[in-house]
Design a protein around this motif. Structure first.
Motif, PDB file in Angstrom:
ATOM      1  N   SER A   1      -5.519   7.874   6.848  1.00  0.00           N
ATOM      2  CA  SER A   1      -6.502   6.542   6.504  1.00  0.00           C
ATOM      3  C   SER A   1      -5.652   5.628   7.060  1.00  0.00           C
ATOM      4  O   SER A   1      -6.213   4.507   7.594  1.00  0.00           O
ATOM      5  N   PHE A   2      -4.059   5.437   6.847  1.00  0.00           N
ATOM      6  CA  PHE A   2      -3.331   4.447   7.284  1.00  0.00           C
ATOM      7  C   PHE A   2      -3.373   4.269   8.719  1.00  0.00           C
ATOM      8  O   PHE A   2      -3.532   3.236   9.564  1.00  0.00           O
ATOM      9  N   ALA A   3      -3.477   5.386   9.418  1.00  0.00           N
ATOM     10  CA  ALA A   3      -3.566   5.507  11.045  1.00  0.00           C
ATOM     11  C   ALA A   3      -4.839   4.909  11.420  1.00  0.00           C
ATOM     12  O   ALA A   3      -4.918   4.143  12.418  1.00  0.00           O
ATOM     13  N   LYS A   4      -5.947   5.069  10.707  1.00  0.00           N
ATOM     14  CA  LYS A   4      -7.137   4.387  10.904  1.00  0.00           C
ATOM     15  C   LYS A   4      -6.885   2.975  10.861  1.00  0.00           C
ATOM     16  O   LYS A   4      -7.450   2.206  11.670  1.00  0.00           O
ATOM     17  N   GLN A   5      -6.421   2.295   9.660  1.00  0.00           N
ATOM     18  CA  GLN A   5      -6.181   0.916   9.601  1.00  0.00           C
ATOM     19  C   GLN A   5      -5.310   0.343  10.723  1.00  0.00           C
ATOM     20  O   GLN A   5      -5.520  -0.709  11.395  1.00  0.00           O
ATOM     21  N   VAL A   6      -4.220   1.139  11.436  1.00  0.00           N
ATOM     22  CA  VAL A   6      -3.452   0.655  12.445  1.00  0.00           C
ATOM     23  C   VAL A   6      -4.650   0.731  13.937  1.00  0.00           C
ATOM     24  O   VAL A   6      -4.585  -0.329  14.593  1.00  0.00           O
ATOM     25  N   LEU A   7      -5.249   1.731  13.899  1.00  0.00           N
ATOM     26  CA  LEU A   7      -6.025   1.601  15.325  1.00  0.00           C
ATOM     27  C   LEU A   7      -7.136   0.564  15.104  1.00  0.00           C
ATOM     28  O   LEU A   7      -7.694  -0.039  16.206  1.00  0.00           O
TER      29      LEU A   7
ATOM     30  N   MET B   1      15.175   6.678  -6.544  1.00  0.00           N
ATOM     31  CA  MET B   1      13.971   7.518  -6.514  1.00  0.00           C
ATOM     32  C   MET B   1      13.254   7.339  -7.512  1.00  0.00           C
ATOM     33  O   MET B   1      12.063   7.843  -7.814  1.00  0.00           O
ATOM     34  N   TYR B   2      13.344   6.085  -8.374  1.00  0.00           N
ATOM     35  CA  TYR B   2      12.437   5.779  -9.302  1.00  0.00           C
ATOM     36  C   TYR B   2      10.916   5.506  -8.861  1.00  0.00           C
ATOM     37  O   TYR B   2       9.947   5.525  -9.568  1.00  0.00           O
ATOM     38  N   THR B   3      10.721   5.305  -7.643  1.00  0.00           N
ATOM     39  CA  THR B   3       9.285   5.112  -7.147  1.00  0.00           C
ATOM     40  C   THR B   3       8.943   6.245  -6.646  1.00  0.00           C
ATOM     41  O   THR B   3       7.559   6.121  -6.218  1.00  0.00           O
ATOM     42  N   LEU B   4       9.138   7.438  -6.917  1.00  0.00           N
ATOM     43  CA  LEU B   4       8.485   8.667  -6.345  1.00  0.00           C
ATOM     44  C   LEU B   4       7.497   8.947  -7.239  1.00  0.00           C
ATOM     45  O   LEU B   4       7.354   8.599  -8.445  1.00  0.00           O
ATOM     46  N   PRO B   5       6.014   9.299  -6.546  1.00  0.00           N
ATOM     47  CA  PRO B   5       4.967   9.694  -7.503  1.00  0.00           C
ATOM     48  C   PRO B   5       5.183  10.959  -8.197  1.00  0.00           C
ATOM     49  O   PRO B   5       6.070  11.813  -8.019  1.00  0.00           O
ATOM     50  N   LYS B   6       4.554  11.044  -9.447  1.00  0.00           N
ATOM     51  CA  LYS B   6       4.810  12.164 -10.097  1.00  0.00           C
ATOM     52  C   LYS B   6       4.235  13.311  -9.570  1.00  0.00           C
ATOM     53  O   LYS B   6       4.678  14.336  -9.412  1.00  0.00           O
ATOM     54  N   GLU B   7       3.109  13.090  -8.829  1.00  0.00           N
ATOM     55  CA  GLU B   7       2.234  14.091  -8.184  1.00  0.00           C
ATOM     56  C   GLU B   7       1.939  13.760  -6.761  1.00  0.00           C
ATOM     57  O   GLU B   7       1.561  12.766  -6.442  1.00  0.00           O
ATOM     58  N   ILE B   8       2.369  14.533  -5.729  1.00  0.00           N
ATOM     59  CA  ILE B   8       2.168  14.471  -4.446  1.00  0.00           C
ATOM     60  C   ILE B   8       1.928  16.013  -3.717  1.00  0.00           C
ATOM     61  O   ILE B   8       2.410  16.822  -4.384  1.00  0.00           O
TER      62      ILE B   8
ATOM     63  N   LYS C   1      -1.247  14.079   3.776  1.00  0.00           N
ATOM     64  CA  LYS C   1      -2.145  13.896   4.893  1.00  0.00           C
ATOM     65  C   LYS C   1      -3.326  12.854   5.131  1.00  0.00           C
ATOM     66  O   LYS C   1      -3.388  12.421   5.926  1.00  0.00           O
ATOM     67  N   LYS C   2      -4.034  12.845   3.932  1.00  0.00           N
ATOM     68  CA  LYS C   2      -5.217  11.939   3.747  1.00  0.00           C
ATOM     69  C   LYS C   2      -4.806  10.680   3.977  1.00  0.00           C
ATOM     70  O   LYS C   2      -5.269   9.691   4.531  1.00  0.00           O
TER      71      LYS C   2
ATOM     72  N   GLN D   1       0.978  -1.193   0.073  1.00  0.00           N
ATOM     73  CA  GLN D   1      -0.015   0.022  -0.188  1.00  0.00           C
ATOM     74  C   GLN D   1       0.941   1.274   0.181  1.00  0.00           C
ATOM     75  O   GLN D   1       1.930   1.305   0.474  1.00  0.00           O
ATOM     76  N   TYR D   2       0.599   2.114  -0.751  1.00  0.00           N
ATOM     77  CA  TYR D   2       1.298   3.491  -1.019  1.00  0.00           C
ATOM     78  C   TYR D   2       0.754   4.346   0.080  1.00  0.00           C
ATOM     79  O   TYR D   2      -0.360   4.603   0.481  1.00  0.00           O
ATOM     80  N   VAL D   3       1.882   4.752   1.202  1.00  0.00           N
ATOM     81  CA  VAL D   3       1.577   5.781   2.244  1.00  0.00           C
ATOM     82  C   VAL D   3       3.051   6.476   2.272  1.00  0.00           C
ATOM     83  O   VAL D   3       3.905   6.037   2.612  1.00  0.00           O
ATOM     84  N   PRO D   4       2.870   7.751   1.930  1.00  0.00           N
ATOM     85  CA  PRO D   4       4.119   8.585   1.986  1.00  0.00           C
ATOM     86  C   PRO D   4       4.423   8.817   3.301  1.00  0.00           C
ATOM     87  O   PRO D   4       3.872   8.476   4.326  1.00  0.00           O
ATOM     88  N   CYS D   5       5.562   9.396   3.551  1.00  0.00           N
ATOM     89  CA  CYS D   5       6.300   9.367   4.886  1.00  0.00           C
ATOM     90  C   CYS D   5       5.364  10.400   5.741  1.00  0.00           C
ATOM     91  O   CYS D   5       4.729  11.189   5.365  1.00  0.00           O
ATOM     92  N   ALA D   6       5.216  10.150   7.071  1.00  0.00           N
ATOM     93  CA  ALA D   6       3.886  10.568   7.935  1.00  0.00           C
ATOM     94  C   ALA D   6       4.607  11.937   8.378  1.00  0.00           C
ATOM     95  O   ALA D   6       3.982  12.756   9.205  1.00  0.00           O
TER      96      ALA D   6
END
Length: 172
Positions: free
Chosen positions: A158-164, A140-147, A153-154, A49-54
């Motif tokens: 969302s990932f935090a909710k999965q952890v909870l 860095m080939y895996t960096l998203p083109k747009e972020i 934050k979203k 799952q894609y989750v950028p740095c917190a």
């Protein structure tokens, strides 16, 4: 990978979560990752799952999200120095975000500096040099083109909710 395995063996915990980590393509299918309950990977092309740095959740980004800057700033990764660099990625986040926010363009060799510049809507360039141990174009080939700040934050919330949810299911 070896350090991660040592860490997993030393720390005894009920759950193991990797949040916004980078996993090189050649390692992502290792059995080692079966020991994790949840994996959020900052590599866009990963099997996880894609989750950028917190770090996007740090309040410093609210302070600077609408700052327009001028000029150019160069911030290096501590292992990949670039000419005329004014800071390194190991300096406090507040210092580097301030430098980024007050610039129009950012040149870097660091994932986090690249990421923070994107969050602040800056023009950012990855400086690569054939003398680096591992070429950045590979790393860095895996960096998203747009972020952007809102999306990052979203995704982290969302990932935090999965952890909870993982933790709550255990307490039922």
């Amino acid at each position: 990978v070896k350090k991660l395995e040592i860490w997993l063996n030393k720390i005894q915990s009920k759950y193991c979560v990797a949040w916004g980590v980078h996993i090189d393509k050649k390692f992502e299918n290792l059995d080692l990752f079966n020991r994790f309950d949840l994996i959020g990977c900052r590599s866009k092309k990963s099997i996880y799952q894609y989750v950028p740095c917190a770090s996007c959740l740090h309040p410093i980004f609210e302070k600077y999200k609408n700052v327009t800057g001028s000029g150019e700033v160069r911030i290096s990764h501590f292992k990949r120095m670039i000419p005329k660099s004014v800071s390194i990625n190991l300096n406090p986040i507040e210092k580097n975000v301030h430098l980024i926010a007050n610039s129009k363009k950012v040149i870097t060799t660091s994932y986090h500096i690249w990421y923070w510049a994107k969050l602040l809507n800056k023009d950012v360039e990855i400086y690569d040099d054939e003398n680096f141990d591992k070429p950045l174009t590979e790393k860095m080939y895996t960096l998203p083109k747009e972020i952007n700040y809102s999306t990052a934050k979203k995704l982290n919330i969302s990932f935090a909710k999965q952890v909870l949810k993982l933790l709550k299911n255990d307490s039922i």
